[in-house]
Design an enzyme around this catalytic site. Structure first.
Site, PDB file in Angstrom:
ATOM      1  CG  HIS A  67      -2.000   1.058   1.140  1.00 60.85           C
ATOM      2  ND1 HIS A  67      -3.303   0.852   1.506  1.00 60.85           N
ATOM      3  CD2 HIS A  67      -1.943   2.350   0.729  1.00 60.85           C
ATOM      4  CE1 HIS A  67      -3.998   1.965   1.332  1.00 60.85           C
ATOM      5  NE2 HIS A  67      -3.184   2.895   0.868  1.00 60.85           N
ATOM      6  CG  LEU A 111       4.695   4.827  -6.386  1.00 57.72           C
ATOM      7  CD1 LEU A 111       5.160   3.886  -7.489  1.00 57.72           C
ATOM      8  CD2 LEU A 111       5.840   5.100  -5.417  1.00 57.72           C
ATOM      9  CG  ASP A 140      -6.173   3.858  -0.357  1.00 62.48           C
ATOM     10  OD1 ASP A 140      -6.665   3.514   0.713  1.00 62.48           O
ATOM     11  OD2 ASP A 140      -5.173   4.592  -0.458  1.00 62.48           O
ATOM     12  CG  HIS A 165     -10.044   4.157   2.398  1.00 63.10           C
ATOM     13  ND1 HIS A 165      -8.960   4.982   2.573  1.00 63.10           N
ATOM     14  CD2 HIS A 165     -11.078   4.803   2.973  1.00 63.10           C
ATOM     15  CE1 HIS A 165      -9.330   6.072   3.251  1.00 63.10           C
ATOM     16  NE2 HIS A 165     -10.618   5.992   3.493  1.00 63.10           N
ATOM     17  CG  HIS A 216      -5.639   2.139   5.576  1.00 62.54           C
ATOM     18  ND1 HIS A 216      -6.983   2.174   5.750  1.00 62.54           N
ATOM     19  CD2 HIS A 216      -5.392   2.855   4.457  1.00 62.54           C
ATOM     20  CE1 HIS A 216      -7.530   2.876   4.769  1.00 62.54           C
ATOM     21  NE2 HIS A 216      -6.586   3.301   3.974  1.00 62.54           N
ATOM     22  CG  ASP A 237      -1.972   4.867   3.544  1.00 59.01           C
ATOM     23  OD1 ASP A 237      -1.851   5.187   2.340  1.00 59.01           O
ATOM     24  OD2 ASP A 237      -2.974   5.134   4.225  1.00 59.01           O
ATOM     25  CG  HIS A 270       0.202  15.172   1.298  1.00 56.39           C
ATOM     26  ND1 HIS A 270      -0.621  15.409   0.215  1.00 56.39           N
ATOM     27  CD2 HIS A 270      -0.343  14.137   1.962  1.00 56.39           C
ATOM     28  CE1 HIS A 270      -1.627  14.546   0.245  1.00 56.39           C
ATOM     29  NE2 HIS A 270      -1.483  13.755   1.297  1.00 56.39           N
ATOM     30  CG  PHE A 326      -6.849  13.145   5.768  1.00 60.48           C
ATOM     31  CD1 PHE A 326      -7.040  12.872   7.107  1.00 60.48           C
ATOM     32  CD2 PHE A 326      -7.796  13.925   5.105  1.00 60.48           C
ATOM     33  CE1 PHE A 326      -8.150  13.353   7.786  1.00 60.48           C
ATOM     34  CE2 PHE A 326      -8.909  14.417   5.769  1.00 60.48           C
ATOM     35  CZ  PHE A 326      -9.085  14.129   7.116  1.00 60.48           C
ATOM     36  N   GLY A 327      -2.442  12.136   5.359  1.00 59.37           N
ATOM     37  CA  GLY A 327      -1.422  11.205   4.866  1.00 59.37           C
ATOM     38  C   GLY A 327      -0.006  11.578   5.231  1.00 59.37           C
TER      39      GLY A 327
END
Lengths: 313, 435
Positions: B71, B74, B163, B190, B243, B316, B320, B334-335
């Site tokens: 997961h 890219l 996802d 997800h 996740h 995951d 960013h 998010f992330g």
């Protein structure tokens, strides 16, 4: 006589001693606003900037008057007329204000944590004038000041906070402040507006205002916002008012010396019946008056404090 | 492409190997795994090849099948400022991975074979590790119309997922599962009920209550986990739950697995390490979906890994830019990135005696390979020589300057970690070597 903190970000960070210091200082400063010449030279040459990302009349005016009565220079930045509307980030705006060398930045922001973000990256002292639903420390301080003035004590009092707890930064700051000074707090509101696990803050929760009124020494009513209806947090104004609004009928069983407070602005006839708002229990306008003294104390103590004599000269 | 890896402790869960062995790699394939290999004594190796064999002594190190992260994001095509196939696969190699699966929420979305083709061919040209694309379930991730799942499967997608979003339309998800079943590929869910999660920025609990930040409740995930299990049962399809973050989700997986449903699952490494208490700093590098939960949830996830309720650990990895993240918590995307800290963080759980080494290695090798039907994840003779080498004792401080990822949005910068991958070998080629 100085606060052991560089910033005032929230009541959570303060000790009972800190809070009492602010309240005591406010008490000695309250008199300034009753003079013909409402000004002391204490903060002459100091610069205070208010940076408000949300509409506010009361809080900003109160801070501005507080700064002016201490002879500080004050500049107000409202976001609608600043470069914020051009997409500048909070940090960049803060850095730019910092570059003009103010001593204090007073910030109100719709998101929790914004004052802390500024405090971490800027030199001037940061005063939180309300961030999201997180904290509104100066409101809690003026609430305590008003309670102390009326009741001559805080410890042992029973205080009810009524309304939309979930979205209220006033509620959170009041809970911290009242608990630290030994009052017991009961939250009253619809289950949809009581956030999860709030009991861990050391408060009780009730859904029945009429059960809580008889035992209360202080009732703090919170403003209910109409947009909560579209979020399905309660079905109608009429029903909210019937169950959680305060009126003279419900106050029949109240203690004689109960005081009723509200951080404003009031929705007359919704959370507070006009009869109560203007009635003998209400201390709402005194809260507003006291707000200036408390904010004078905050600015004064954050800027290092001076000897008491110098203050009252 | 010809290697002799000597004296390491070889752990290959699929072949039930845990022993001090040598590994001989010839022409990029595993040629022999045995004690004291002397290439000259092996039959059928041309003398020119014998001369080319590079010998590596890895005494004291752990030698595993190449690690797989099933997961990742890219960002190419579309957001090459955040990550590219080149940078993301290099980050994977430096994180000890030899294969990764990449999610379809690129711009354009990987919902057609042209995008899949692009990713695969770009990865072949510029990638450091094997890249296995995941195709979208619905066109444009809009949750309205099925993607051309057959085309995507034929072009090389190893599973299907929307996802980042969760398919809200149950009828559509049912059809997607029935359809994907024909290609023997999993639907990767997800799980998030969008109405319950709306406007939330962190876990709903005591911390969100104190901070006055709208929370995302556990049930936003669990309701969809339960629904998806029921749909997959009806469709007879393979559901992979990605996740998972709550103790309640694990109870549902337990129920499904006990009844023998085709359900597998993974957990993201940060959900095994951090709780929502960390959000008190308002660090936007702690904001992801699902959100960081509580210690109770961490405990459930870790015991789920031990008991086999959770099959794989993933990053995951979600790059960013600093500028996107350097804002108020509510406004941040998010992330977080994770490829380059994931294995060390997993090994930290081994050092704390929370997980055993074999469980961790299985969750990075044989298990994800099985879930995605990859011909990977073991050191069986004849397979591609994808190998990850670990040093359990190596200590270091995480430094953003060393990240190969184009993005630096990690909450683990500055952490002191013990145990790290020291080499990654893909098809016999050393793509990362620390020393």
């Amino acid at each position: 006589m100085r606060l052991r903190h560089k910033n005032l970000l929230g009541i959570k960070d303060l000790t009972a001693e800190d809070i009492n210091l602010i309240l005591d200082t406010a008490e000695s400063l309250k008199e300034v606003s009753t003079r013909d010449i409402k000004k002391v030279p204490t903060l002459r040459g100091r610069t205070v900037v208010t940076l408000f990302y949300e509409a506010s009349t009361r809080t900003r005016t109160s801070f501005e008057l507080a700064a002016k009565r201490l002879s500080a220079d004050i500049i107000s930045i409202a976001t609608s007329i600043s470069s914020v509307t051009k997409g500048e980030t909070l940090k960049d705006t803060g850095k730019n204000i910092e570059a003009m060398n103010p001593d204090i930045i007073i910030i109100r922001h719709p998101h929790s944590g914004a004052p802390e973000i500024l405090a971490r990256s800027l030199r001037p002292a940061i005063v939180n004038a309300g961030d999201g639903a997180h904290e509104h420390p100066s409101q809690a301080l003026l609430d305590l000041f008003t309670i102390r003035e009326k009741k001559k004590r805080i410890a042992g009092l029973k205080v009810a906070i009524v309304g939309d707890i979930t979205h209220s930064r006033v509620a959170r700051s009041d809970i911290y402040a009242l608990s630290k000074l030994g009052a017991s707090v009961t939250l009253v509101g619809p289950a949809t507006l009581i956030p999860v696990e709030i009991e861990k803050m050391g408060v009780k929760v009730s859904y029945r205002l009429e059960d809580v009124i008889p035992e209360s020494d202080v009732i703090i009513m919170l403003r209910i916002q109409l947009e909560r209806i579209t979020q399905n947090l309660f079905p109608s104004i009429r029903e909210y008012s019937r169950i959680f609004g305060l009126n003279s009928e419900k106050l029949k069983n109240a203690k004689k010396d109960l005081i009723v407070m509200h951080p404003g602005p009031i929705n007359r006839g919704i959370e507070l019946d006009p009869e109560v708002a203007d009635g003998p229990h209400s201390v709402i306008l005194e809260q507003v008056t006291n707000g200036i003294a408390v904010r004078m104390a905050v600015l004064y103590l954050l800027l290092g404090g001076k000897e008491e004599s110098e203050l009252t000269n | 492409m010809n290697l002799l890896i000597k004296n390491g402790r070889v752990i290959d869960p699929q072949n039930k190997i845990d022993d001090r062995l040598d590994i001989l790699v010839i022409n990029g394939k595993i040629s022999k795994v045995s004690k004291n290999i002397v290439p000259q004594n092996e039959t059928g190796i041309p003398s020119e090849t014998l001369k080319e064999i590079k010998e590596i002594d890895v005494a004291g190190k752990i030698v595993c099948p190449g690690f797989i992260d099933m997961h990742t994001h890219l960002r190419e095509p579309g957001r090459e400022d955040e990550e590219t196939i080149r940078s993301g696969t290099l980050a994977a190699a430096y994180g000890g991975f030899t294969s990764i699966a990449c999610m379809p929420n690129t711009e354009p979305v990987n919902d057609n074979k042209a995008v899949t083709d692009f990713i695969i061919s770009k990865a072949k040209r510029e990638g450091s590790v094997n890249v296995f694309p995941v195709g979208s379930i619905t066109k444009g991730l809009e949750g309205k119309q099925l993607s051309e799942i057959g085309d995507l499967a034929e072009t090389g997608c190893v599973g299907f997922s929307d996802d980042g979003k969760s398919v809200q339309n149950s009828e559509l998800l049912r059809r997607a599962m029935e359809y994907a079943k024909m290609f023997s590929l999993p639907i990767i869910s997800h799980c998030e009920d969008e109405t319950l999660a709306a406007n939330g920025a962190m876990n709903e609990g005591f911390v969100s209550t104190e901070l006055g930040i709208k929370g995302i409740p556990n049930i936003a995930e669990e309701i969809v986990v339960a629904r998806d299990i029921l749909i997959s049962r009806m469709a007879g399809a393979h559901l992979h739950l990605t996740h998972l973050s709550t103790a309640g989700s694990l109870e549902l997986v337990k129920w499904a697995k006990n009844l023998g449903y085709k359900v597998t699952s993974d957990a993201a490494i940060h959900h095994l390490i951090l709780t929502d208490e960390a959000l008190r700093t308002y660090d936007t590098n702690l904001k992801m979906k699902p959100p960081l939960r509580t210690q109770k949830d961490i405990d459930a996830l870790i015991s789920g890994l031990k008991s086999g309720l959770i099959d794989a650990i993933v990053s995951d990895h979600a790059p960013h830019l600093l500028a996107e993240k350097d804002v108020e918590l509510n406004n941040a995307p998010f992330g977080i990135i994770g490829l380059e800290t994931e294995v060390s963080l997993a090994l930290s759980l081994v050092h704390k005696n929370l997980l055993d080494l074999k469980t961790v290695i299985s969750s990075f090798t044989v298990n994800p390979a099985k879930i995605l039907s990859l011909d990977k994840g073991s050191l069986s003779v004849g397979k591609d020589a994808d190998i990850t080498i670990l040093d359990l004792e190596r200590e270091y401080k995480v430094d953003a300057k060393n990240f190969k990822s184009l993005s630096k949005n990690s909450p683990f910068i500055g952490w002191n970690l013990k145990g790290r991958p020291v080499a990654a070998i893909v098809g016999g080629k050393i793509v990362y070597c620390l020393d």
